[in-house]
Design a protein around this motif. Structure first.
Motif, PDB file in Angstrom:
ATOM      1  N   ALA A 430       0.927  -1.271  -0.169  1.00  0.00           N
ATOM      2  CA  ALA A 430      -0.092   0.181  -0.002  1.00  0.00           C
ATOM      3  C   ALA A 430       0.940   1.352  -0.026  1.00  0.00           C
ATOM      4  O   ALA A 430       0.491   2.170  -0.696  1.00  0.00           O
ATOM      5  N   VAL A 431       1.968   1.247   0.630  1.00  0.00           N
ATOM      6  CA  VAL A 431       2.920   2.436   0.836  1.00  0.00           C
ATOM      7  C   VAL A 431       3.341   2.619  -0.727  1.00  0.00           C
ATOM      8  O   VAL A 431       3.547   3.671  -1.164  1.00  0.00           O
ATOM      9  N   CYS A 432       3.833   1.807  -1.199  1.00  0.00           N
ATOM     10  CA  CYS A 432       4.615   1.715  -2.464  1.00  0.00           C
ATOM     11  C   CYS A 432       3.488   2.117  -3.610  1.00  0.00           C
ATOM     12  O   CYS A 432       3.721   2.901  -4.436  1.00  0.00           O
ATOM     13  N   VAL A 433       2.205   1.457  -3.660  1.00  0.00           N
ATOM     14  CA  VAL A 433       1.230   2.034  -4.313  1.00  0.00           C
ATOM     15  C   VAL A 433       0.851   3.651  -4.065  1.00  0.00           C
ATOM     16  O   VAL A 433       0.655   4.186  -5.117  1.00  0.00           O
ATOM     17  N   ASP A 434       0.677   3.915  -2.857  1.00  0.00           N
ATOM     18  CA  ASP A 434       0.684   5.428  -2.594  1.00  0.00           C
ATOM     19  C   ASP A 434       1.583   6.219  -3.067  1.00  0.00           C
ATOM     20  O   ASP A 434       1.422   7.301  -3.550  1.00  0.00           O
ATOM     21  N   ASN A 435       2.917   5.881  -2.963  1.00  0.00           N
ATOM     22  CA  ASN A 435       3.985   6.524  -3.594  1.00  0.00           C
ATOM     23  C   ASN A 435       3.753   6.675  -4.959  1.00  0.00           C
ATOM     24  O   ASN A 435       4.087   7.814  -5.428  1.00  0.00           O
ATOM     25  N   ALA A 436       3.367   5.483  -5.736  1.00  0.00           N
ATOM     26  CA  ALA A 436       3.201   5.493  -7.093  1.00  0.00           C
ATOM     27  C   ALA A 436       2.127   6.520  -7.398  1.00  0.00           C
ATOM     28  O   ALA A 436       2.177   7.056  -8.454  1.00  0.00           O
ATOM     29  N   ARG A 437       0.929   6.762  -6.570  1.00  0.00           N
ATOM     30  CA  ARG A 437      -0.001   7.510  -7.020  1.00  0.00           C
ATOM     31  C   ARG A 437       0.261   8.858  -6.933  1.00  0.00           C
ATOM     32  O   ARG A 437      -0.013   9.757  -7.516  1.00  0.00           O
ATOM     33  N   ARG A 438       1.073   9.079  -5.733  1.00  0.00           N
ATOM     34  CA  ARG A 438       1.439  10.518  -5.736  1.00  0.00           C
ATOM     35  C   ARG A 438       2.317  11.045  -6.685  1.00  0.00           C
ATOM     36  O   ARG A 438       2.288  12.123  -7.262  1.00  0.00           O
ATOM     37  N   TYR A 439       3.225   9.853  -7.114  1.00  0.00           N
ATOM     38  CA  TYR A 439       4.262  10.344  -8.268  1.00  0.00           C
ATOM     39  C   TYR A 439       3.266  10.451  -9.649  1.00  0.00           C
ATOM     40  O   TYR A 439       3.608  11.446 -10.404  1.00  0.00           O
ATOM     41  N   THR A 440       2.268   9.675  -9.790  1.00  0.00           N
ATOM     42  CA  THR A 440       1.470   9.635 -11.010  1.00  0.00           C
ATOM     43  C   THR A 440       0.628  11.057 -11.049  1.00  0.00           C
ATOM     44  O   THR A 440       0.651  11.953 -12.051  1.00  0.00           O
ATOM     45  N   HIS A 441       0.295  11.455  -9.785  1.00  0.00           N
ATOM     46  CA  HIS A 441      -0.428  12.597  -9.773  1.00  0.00           C
ATOM     47  C   HIS A 441       0.432  14.002 -10.037  1.00  0.00           C
ATOM     48  O   HIS A 441       0.339  14.860 -10.900  1.00  0.00           O
ATOM     49  N   GLU A 442       1.884  13.935  -9.780  1.00  0.00           N
ATOM     50  CA  GLU A 442       2.517  14.935  -9.821  1.00  0.00           C
ATOM     51  C   GLU A 442       2.933  14.716 -11.067  1.00  0.00           C
ATOM     52  O   GLU A 442       3.206  15.845 -11.933  1.00  0.00           O
ATOM     53  N   ARG A 443       3.407  13.616 -11.854  1.00  0.00           N
ATOM     54  CA  ARG A 443       3.588  13.413 -13.257  1.00  0.00           C
ATOM     55  C   ARG A 443       2.567  13.990 -14.191  1.00  0.00           C
ATOM     56  O   ARG A 443       2.874  14.782 -15.247  1.00  0.00           O
ATOM     57  N   HIS A 444       1.445  13.793 -13.772  1.00  0.00           N
ATOM     58  CA  HIS A 444       0.292  14.165 -14.672  1.00  0.00           C
ATOM     59  C   HIS A 444       0.134  15.728 -14.637  1.00  0.00           C
ATOM     60  O   HIS A 444       0.023  16.514 -15.554  1.00  0.00           O
ATOM     61  N   THR A 445       0.260  16.393 -13.292  1.00  0.00           N
ATOM     62  CA  THR A 445       0.412  17.508 -13.200  1.00  0.00           C
ATOM     63  C   THR A 445       1.382  18.342 -13.860  1.00  0.00           C
ATOM     64  O   THR A 445       1.356  19.480 -14.642  1.00  0.00           O
ATOM     65  N   ALA A 446       2.759  17.622 -13.728  1.00  0.00           N
ATOM     66  CA  ALA A 446       3.924  18.457 -14.548  1.00  0.00           C
ATOM     67  C   ALA A 446       3.605  18.353 -16.165  1.00  0.00           C
ATOM     68  O   ALA A 446       3.939  19.290 -16.966  1.00  0.00           O
ATOM     69  N   LEU A 447       3.105  17.143 -16.686  1.00  0.00           N
ATOM     70  CA  LEU A 447       2.941  17.023 -17.990  1.00  0.00           C
ATOM     71  C   LEU A 447       1.810  18.053 -18.468  1.00  0.00           C
ATOM     72  O   LEU A 447       2.347  18.644 -19.428  1.00  0.00           O
ATOM     73  N   ALA A 448       0.688  18.213 -17.819  1.00  0.00           N
ATOM     74  CA  ALA A 448      -0.128  18.992 -18.251  1.00  0.00           C
ATOM     75  C   ALA A 448       0.520  20.648 -18.083  1.00  0.00           C
ATOM     76  O   ALA A 448       0.390  21.367 -19.051  1.00  0.00           O
ATOM     77  N   LEU A 449       1.354  20.884 -17.042  1.00  0.00           N
ATOM     78  CA  LEU A 449       1.779  22.319 -17.015  1.00  0.00           C
ATOM     79  C   LEU A 449       2.781  22.404 -18.152  1.00  0.00           C
ATOM     80  O   LEU A 449       2.838  23.401 -18.756  1.00  0.00           O
ATOM     81  N   GLN A 450       3.562  21.444 -18.313  1.00  0.00           N
ATOM     82  CA  GLN A 450       4.678  21.554 -19.539  1.00  0.00           C
ATOM     83  C   GLN A 450       3.960  21.599 -20.735  1.00  0.00           C
ATOM     84  O   GLN A 450       4.396  22.350 -21.728  1.00  0.00           O
ATOM     85  N   ARG A 451       3.178  20.872 -21.149  1.00  0.00           N
ATOM     86  CA  ARG A 451       2.348  21.219 -22.340  1.00  0.00           C
ATOM     87  C   ARG A 451       1.693  22.347 -22.527  1.00  0.00           C
ATOM     88  O   ARG A 451       1.636  22.926 -23.815  1.00  0.00           O
ATOM     89  N   SER A 452       1.149  22.877 -21.545  1.00  0.00           N
ATOM     90  CA  SER A 452       0.391  24.232 -21.679  1.00  0.00           C
ATOM     91  C   SER A 452       1.741  25.289 -21.789  1.00  0.00           C
ATOM     92  O   SER A 452       1.358  26.230 -22.259  1.00  0.00           O
ATOM     93  N   LEU A 453       2.844  24.865 -21.438  1.00  0.00           N
ATOM     94  CA  LEU A 453       3.889  25.899 -21.567  1.00  0.00           C
ATOM     95  C   LEU A 453       4.713  26.126 -22.894  1.00  0.00           C
ATOM     96  O   LEU A 453       5.177  26.926 -23.303  1.00  0.00           O
TER      97      LEU A 453
END
Length: 822
Positions: A430-453
């Motif tokens: 569960a800790v590993c899945v949550d780490n992956a979830r948090r990373y996925t969220h940050e990655r999606h945010t970074a990708l969206a931010l980067q594509r917008s820029l």
């Protein structure tokens, strides 16, 4: 040994016989060998009353023939005597007779703090031999070990009660049989070989084995010792087998091993599905026959689940499963499918209760769930599922999903210890899945931010034909700060930019956006490439100072961990002029571009490297090249050529060869480069920008050198109007005359020679007036009676855009007039 028929409940032992002080003769002797204490048992043994012996040397009790008479004084005089002495001595009784006894002496400290010796000896009692025989018999029969005696033919002669219990047979039912005949199997044959070896060598043997036993649901583990029983002549007359049941210890070791394996294998990536699958892979077949992992849909998408335990029907998405059978035929859902679990299902119940649950398939709730889901009921009947564990996946106080463990091939049901093991494994997953979830969220945010820029489309330009591609790093490395841009400049020129911010994640993407905006702003000022990089370097230093201030004001260690890296970047900036066909380039720690000339020669441009942005106080250098029309410039970030699998020089050679090959389009060439150079999972972002140069022919450019004379203004207006008429823009001729008149007049009145007028026919009509003064004009509001101050305002209102740029000899004021295409 014989097997008495006396019932065990008719045998008893008197406690006073076992624990009475009269059974042990005791005396104490000080460090000088003087008797200091003497008990009644010692009096009964030797006849001396305490008053007769206390205070006398203990050596007087030793017979002259006893070797101890000479050894005791030596021990007493020794500077470091032993802690214990033992042996047989001959003592003198009070009546003058002698008695041989076994003595045990312990060296200790008296209550006064002085060293002394405590000497003890057991008082012989009548009937001890018979008692010893009985105790030996019962120690064999009722001992805690599983024991048996086999003759030289390896046939059973005696079996104790524990062996009868384990085998489920009485001794008489096994007497005369060999082990493989009592319990067939390879383990029994191995045990018999060990027993034979003990008989042949006369030495004890050890044996570790695990074997199925009748009446036990799982194999039992044994640690056995095989010892030969020798006759009076030292020959092996029989062999004894003594075994300890080590199933619990073996199971505990297996569970610890499985838990250690889980900690190593689970969480090898920052991928949610992979982390969940690793939990299932570890648990099968070591713990369960079939495992499924289901997550809340919001968790699987990288979002935040609702706080608190879910209630009622629960929607779960299957993300992983594993079975002892290939293809997971027990699975009702395929990975990726979402299903509603009723509130009485094991999955929903454990999520609601926020605790693991152990169930038998015959439990009412499980049976009801199976009845309402025919496909699940059919699966349970088909594979014979009999025991399940549902364990909620929780990390950092957040419920993520549920892991379900089932057994059908293994006959034994899950136990409480299995549930504890499943909870521990699931908690780690569960800790590993949550780490992956948090990373996925940050990655999606970074990708969206980067594509917008990043630029969604590149602006059309007559100066270059461009194509670009951006590839983010794989999920392990995170989104980086690579960017590219194409910026239209005055005079039909174009700027090409590629940069790379150090680091990954949202912070790198945000820094990239700020740098891209800064580059566009500085490019609008028409700075030379080296000057632009110098200003950009200053900006990077300011951003680093802001980062340090953020660290100073951080409220937690986590915040500091996020912001403690300084901002750094590399950049390549190029300006191409289609009129002169010259290109000016400068780079700040960035990989040099590749130039492919029209004849197909691909060259890595030798540009001064310059330091990366952020070091400060170090110069940059601009290099100017003349490019033949149709030349290809390739600008890229280091992720394209740097890889663990390939040398950088080889990658550059591959890039040069690929760019030199003919391609149907620049977009196709982009894809060819990426296909040739990209690994399966790039560890860094990749930005690639290709630009094929064009040139403006002489018919599209008109230039006049003007004298410093106000009378030349009218001629400049007339010649400009004639040129526009020749280009087919008669309707714009009047407006251009006004613009030329104002700009030339300003140059003659406020600047210094040389003065030059240039008209460019590009996508717009461009008017440029250059002079020898470095002073840049600016708009101002003219008052009612002012004679001047209205020219630039008029130019700004008549044209689409205007501006000024510095040159090596002064400045250029330009204005663009938008006209309909011919």
């Amino acid at each position: 040994m014989t097997r008495p028929d006396t019932p065990r409940d008719e045998w008893s032992v008197r406690s006073d016989d076992l624990f009475g002080e009269g059974a042990t003769a005791k005396a104490t002797v000080d460090e000088h060998g003087i008797v200091t204490q003497w008990n009644e048992a010692a009096r009964g043994l030797l006849g001396y009353r305490p008053a007769e012996i206390v205070g006398r040397p203990a050596a007087e009790l030793l017979h002259d023939s006893s070797p101890a008479r000479a050894e005791v004084p030596a021990v007493l005089r020794s500077p470091s005597p032993p802690g214990r002495l033992n042996g047989r001595v001959t003592l003198l009784r009070r009546d003058g007779s002698t008695v041989e006894l076994g003595l045990l002496a312990h060296r200790r400290t008296s209550s006064a703090g002085a060293p002394e010796w405590l000497i003890v000896s057991a008082v012989p009692r009548a009937g001890d031999a018979a008692l010893d025989e009985e105790l030996m018999r019962r120690s064999f029969l009722e001992g805690p070990c599983t024991m048996a005696v086999y003759d030289t033919g390896l046939r059973l002669r005696w079996a104790n009660h524990d062996l009868e219990r384990v085998m489920g047979l009485e001794q008489e039912e096994m007497r005369g049989l060999r082990i493989p005949e009592i319990l067939p199997g390879p383990e029994s044959e191995s045990a018999e070989r060990t027993m034979r070896r003990a008989l042949e060598t006369g030495k004890g043997q050890r044996l570790e084995l695990a074997t199925p036993m009748p009446g036990h649901p799982r194999p039992l583990a044994w640690s056995a010792v095989v010892a030969p029983l020798l006759d009076d002549e030292g020959r092996a007359a029989a062999v004894m087998l003594s075994a300890h049941d080590t199933t619990a210890q073996l199971t505990a070791r297996q569970r610890l091993t499985l838990l250690n394996e889980a900690s190593v294998r689970i969480g090898s990536t920052l991928d949610i599905d992979r982390s969940a699958q690793e939990l299932a892979d570890v648990a099968v077949p070591a713990l369960a026959d079939f495992v499924t992992v289901d997550l809340l849909p919001a968790v699987h998408d990288g979002g935040e689940p609702r706080p608190g335990p879910p209630g009622g029907h629960v929607l779960l998405r299957r993300v992983a499963c594993r079975s002892v059978f290939p293809g997971c035929p027990e699975a009702v859902l395929e990975p990726g499918q979402v299903a509603a679990y009723p509130e009485f299902s094991p999955a929903a119940e454990c999520l609601k209760a926020e605790r693991a649950m152990l169930n038998r398939v015959t439990d009412p709730a499980v049976a009801r769930w199976a009845d309402e889901a025919p496909e699940r009921a059919a699966m349970i009947r088909r594979f014979g599922l009999h025991s399940t564990m549902a364990v909620p996946m929780r990390a950092r106080g957040t419920t993520l999903g549920v892991a379900t463990f089932s057994r059908h091939r293994r006959p034994e049901p899950f136990e409480q210890d299995d549930l504890l093991l499943a909870e521990e494994m699931t908690a780690r997953a569960a800790v590993c899945v949550d780490n992956a979830r948090r990373y996925t969220h940050e990655r999606h945010t970074a990708l969206a931010l980067q594509r917008s820029l990043l630029p969604r489309t590149l602006p059309p330009s007559t100066a270059v034909e461009v194509a670009s591609s951006y590839r983010p790093a794989d999920s392990r490395s995170g989104v980086g700060g690579d960017w590219f841009d194409v910026i239209r400049l005055s005079g039909a020129r174009v700027a090409l930019v590629v940069g790379d911010v150090v680091g990954h994640g949202v912070r790198a993407s945000a820094a990239m956006g700020r740098l891209r905006t800064a580059v566009r702003t500085l490019a609008d000022v028409d700075l030379a490439p080296d000057e632009l990089l110098t200003h950009l370097d200053d900006l990077i230093n300011h951003l680093s100072d802001e980062t340090e201030n953020d660290n100073d004001g951080a409220d937690s260690g986590e915040a500091v961990g996020v912001t403690n890296a300084q901002v750094g970047a590399t950049c390549l900036y190029a300006v191409y002029d289609p009129v002169s066909r010259r290109c000016s380039l400068a780079r700040a720690g960035h990989p040099p571009p590749v130039l492919v000339t029209p004849d197909g020669t691909a060259t890595l441009l030798d540009l001064p490297s310059g330091p990366p942005l952020g070091l400060g106080s170090l110069p940059f250098e601009t290099v100017e090249l003349e490019l033949p029309e149709g030349s290809l410039l390739a600008l890229y970030t280091d992720g394209l050529i740097e890889s663990r699998e390939r040398d950088v020089d080889k990658a550059i050679d591959t890039l040069r060869r690929t760019l030199a090959r003919p391609a149907a389009s620049l977009d196709g060439l982009c894809q060819a480069v990426l296909t040739k150079l990209l690994p399966g999972h790039p560890t860094d972002d990749i930005a690639l920008l290709l630009a094929r140069t064009r040139g403006l022919d002489t018919d599209s450019v008109a230039t006049w050198e003007l004298p410093d004379d106000p009378a030349v203004v009218s001629r400049a207006r007339r010649e400009a109007a004639e040129r526009l008429t020749a280009w087919g823009f008669e309707d714009a001729a009047f407006t251009m005359e006004v613009v030329v008149s104002e700009l030339v007049t300003n140059a003659i009145r406020h600047a210094t020679p040389p003065i030059r007028l240039r008209l460019i026919h590009d996508r717009a009509l461009i008017c440029e007036v250059s002079d020898g003064s470095a002073t840049a004009p600016h708009l101002r509001r003219a008052r009612a009676f002012d004679e001047g101050g209205r020219g630039l305002l008029l130019v700004a209102q008549l044209t689409g855009s205007w501006g000024t740029r510095q040159t090596a000899t002064g400045k250029t004021i330009w204005a663009e007039l938008t006209v309909p295409a011919l």
